[in-house]
Design a protein around this motif. Structure first.
Motif, PDB file in Angstrom:
ATOM      1  N   PRO A 100       2.818   2.561  12.373  1.00 16.88           N
ATOM      2  CA  PRO A 100       2.134   1.322  12.001  1.00 16.88           C
ATOM      3  C   PRO A 100       0.610   1.399  12.194  1.00 16.88           C
ATOM      4  O   PRO A 100      -0.149   0.916  11.363  1.00 16.88           O
ATOM      5  N   LYS A 101       0.150   2.007  13.281  1.00 15.09           N
ATOM      6  CA  LYS A 101      -1.286   2.105  13.541  1.00 15.09           C
ATOM      7  C   LYS A 101      -1.973   2.920  12.453  1.00 15.09           C
ATOM      8  O   LYS A 101      -3.004   2.503  11.916  1.00 15.09           O
ATOM      9  N   PHE A 102      -1.419   4.073  12.117  1.00 16.16           N
ATOM     10  CA  PHE A 102      -2.021   4.923  11.078  1.00 16.16           C
ATOM     11  C   PHE A 102      -2.037   4.189   9.737  1.00 16.16           C
ATOM     12  O   PHE A 102      -3.053   4.155   9.055  1.00 16.16           O
ATOM     13  N   LEU A 103      -0.915   3.607   9.362  1.00 14.05           N
ATOM     14  CA  LEU A 103      -0.858   2.897   8.075  1.00 14.05           C
ATOM     15  C   LEU A 103      -1.822   1.719   8.045  1.00 14.05           C
ATOM     16  O   LEU A 103      -2.422   1.436   7.003  1.00 14.05           O
ATOM     17  N   GLY A 104      -2.013   1.047   9.180  1.00 17.22           N
ATOM     18  CA  GLY A 104      -2.975  -0.052   9.245  1.00 17.22           C
ATOM     19  C   GLY A 104      -4.403   0.427   9.002  1.00 17.22           C
ATOM     20  O   GLY A 104      -5.177  -0.219   8.281  1.00 17.22           O
ATOM     21  N   ILE A 133      -8.975   0.819   4.940  1.00 17.42           N
ATOM     22  CA  ILE A 133      -9.899   1.590   4.099  1.00 17.42           C
ATOM     23  C   ILE A 133      -9.584   1.363   2.631  1.00 17.42           C
ATOM     24  O   ILE A 133     -10.477   1.158   1.803  1.00 17.42           O
ATOM     25  N   SER A 134      -8.320   1.352   2.286  1.00 19.31           N
ATOM     26  CA  SER A 134      -7.915   1.120   0.897  1.00 19.31           C
ATOM     27  C   SER A 134      -8.406  -0.232   0.396  1.00 19.31           C
ATOM     28  O   SER A 134      -8.918  -0.344  -0.726  1.00 19.31           O
ATOM     29  N   GLU A 135      -8.261  -1.263   1.227  1.00 15.58           N
ATOM     30  CA  GLU A 135      -8.685  -2.602   0.826  1.00 15.58           C
ATOM     31  C   GLU A 135     -10.204  -2.681   0.667  1.00 15.58           C
ATOM     32  O   GLU A 135     -10.705  -3.337  -0.250  1.00 15.58           O
ATOM     33  N   THR A 136     -10.935  -2.000   1.542  1.00 17.79           N
ATOM     34  CA  THR A 136     -12.390  -1.951   1.410  1.00 17.79           C
ATOM     35  C   THR A 136     -12.787  -1.304   0.090  1.00 17.79           C
ATOM     36  O   THR A 136     -13.662  -1.795  -0.625  1.00 17.79           O
ATOM     37  N   PHE A 169       0.815  -1.210   0.000  1.00 17.68           N
ATOM     38  CA  PHE A 169       0.000   0.000   0.000  1.00 17.68           C
ATOM     39  C   PHE A 169       0.857   1.271   0.000  1.00 17.68           C
ATOM     40  O   PHE A 169       1.847   1.374   0.690  1.00 17.68           O
ATOM     41  N   ARG A 170       0.461   2.230  -0.803  1.00 17.83           N
ATOM     42  CA  ARG A 170       1.104   3.534  -0.852  1.00 17.83           C
ATOM     43  C   ARG A 170       0.111   4.590  -0.409  1.00 17.83           C
ATOM     44  O   ARG A 170      -1.080   4.431  -0.612  1.00 17.83           O
ATOM     45  N   PHE A 171       0.576   5.699   0.163  1.00 17.05           N
ATOM     46  CA  PHE A 171      -0.321   6.732   0.648  1.00 17.05           C
ATOM     47  C   PHE A 171       0.016   8.067   0.020  1.00 17.05           C
ATOM     48  O   PHE A 171       1.130   8.545   0.081  1.00 17.05           O
TER      49      PHE A 171
END
Length: 194
Positions: free
Chosen positions: A158-162, A167-170, A22-24
């Motif tokens: 890690p918490k924020f990226l998780g 949301i990205s996967e949804t 995942f990239r942000f």
């Protein structure tokens, strides 16, 4: 442009592309309707977070701003819709006068928060707001005069990226149902149609 930075500036988009995890990278808008985004652009579902009181430094003064955000993923880009629920002076309120929707910021996440902020400051862009709450740091850098928007720097944790990854996967697997989702402790509920 004819200028060289005093401090090397890390690239705005730091994650691997196009392969990899995942990239942000985010585009933020103030006072934009999630349903209209779904209808116009097919982006969704929007995950509407509860209203929160965000403590931040703005104008050299600590303030509390009541904000609500909705986020959805459009490929590698997160769309964030921001609504302020108070009249406290802030970088969000100053852009949302009259209730019109406006492009507000680009955002990036970085493992070198201090370095990225220092690099932009070294180019002459001041930090105009910085969040004081939460488990990660967020700075808003004023790049508006030159580019027409703020630059939001988000500290990678890690918490924020998780949370963002979930949301990205949804959104990646979205079947078009429940395009606007009000997040709750037990999942989500769908807002009543007006």
């Amino acid at each position: 442009m004819g200028f060289e930075p005093d401090v090397p500036v890390p690239p705005l988009f730091e994650q691997s592309w196009p392969e990899g995890e995942f990239r942000f990278f985010q585009l933020g808008h103030v006072v934009a309707a999630a349903r209209r985004w779904v209808a116009a652009f097919g982006v969704g579902p929007f995950h509407v977070l509860p209203v929160v009181e965000q403590r931040a430094v703005y104008g050299d003064e600590e303030r509390v701003v009541r904000l609500q955000v909705a986020v959805a993923q459009a490929g590698p880009v997160q769309i964030e819709l921001i609504q302020q629920h108070c009249e406290t002076p802030s970088i969000f309120l100053e852009w949302s006068r009259g209730g019109t929707s406006a492009f507000h910021q680009i955002a990036t996440v970085t493992s070198d928060y201090d370095g990225k902020v220092a690099g932009l400051r070294g180019l002459g862009y001041p930090v105009v707001a910085e969040s004081l709450a939460g488990s990660f740091r967020v700075a808003y850098v004023d790049t508006a005069a030159e580019f027409g928007f703020y630059t939001e720097i988000v500290e990678s944790t890690p918490k924020f990226l998780g949370q963002v990854r979930a949301i990205s996967e949804t959104c990646a697997g979205w079947d078009g149902s429940d395009p606007v989702r009000l997040l709750t402790r037990d999942g989500y509920r769908v807002p009543e149609q007006a």
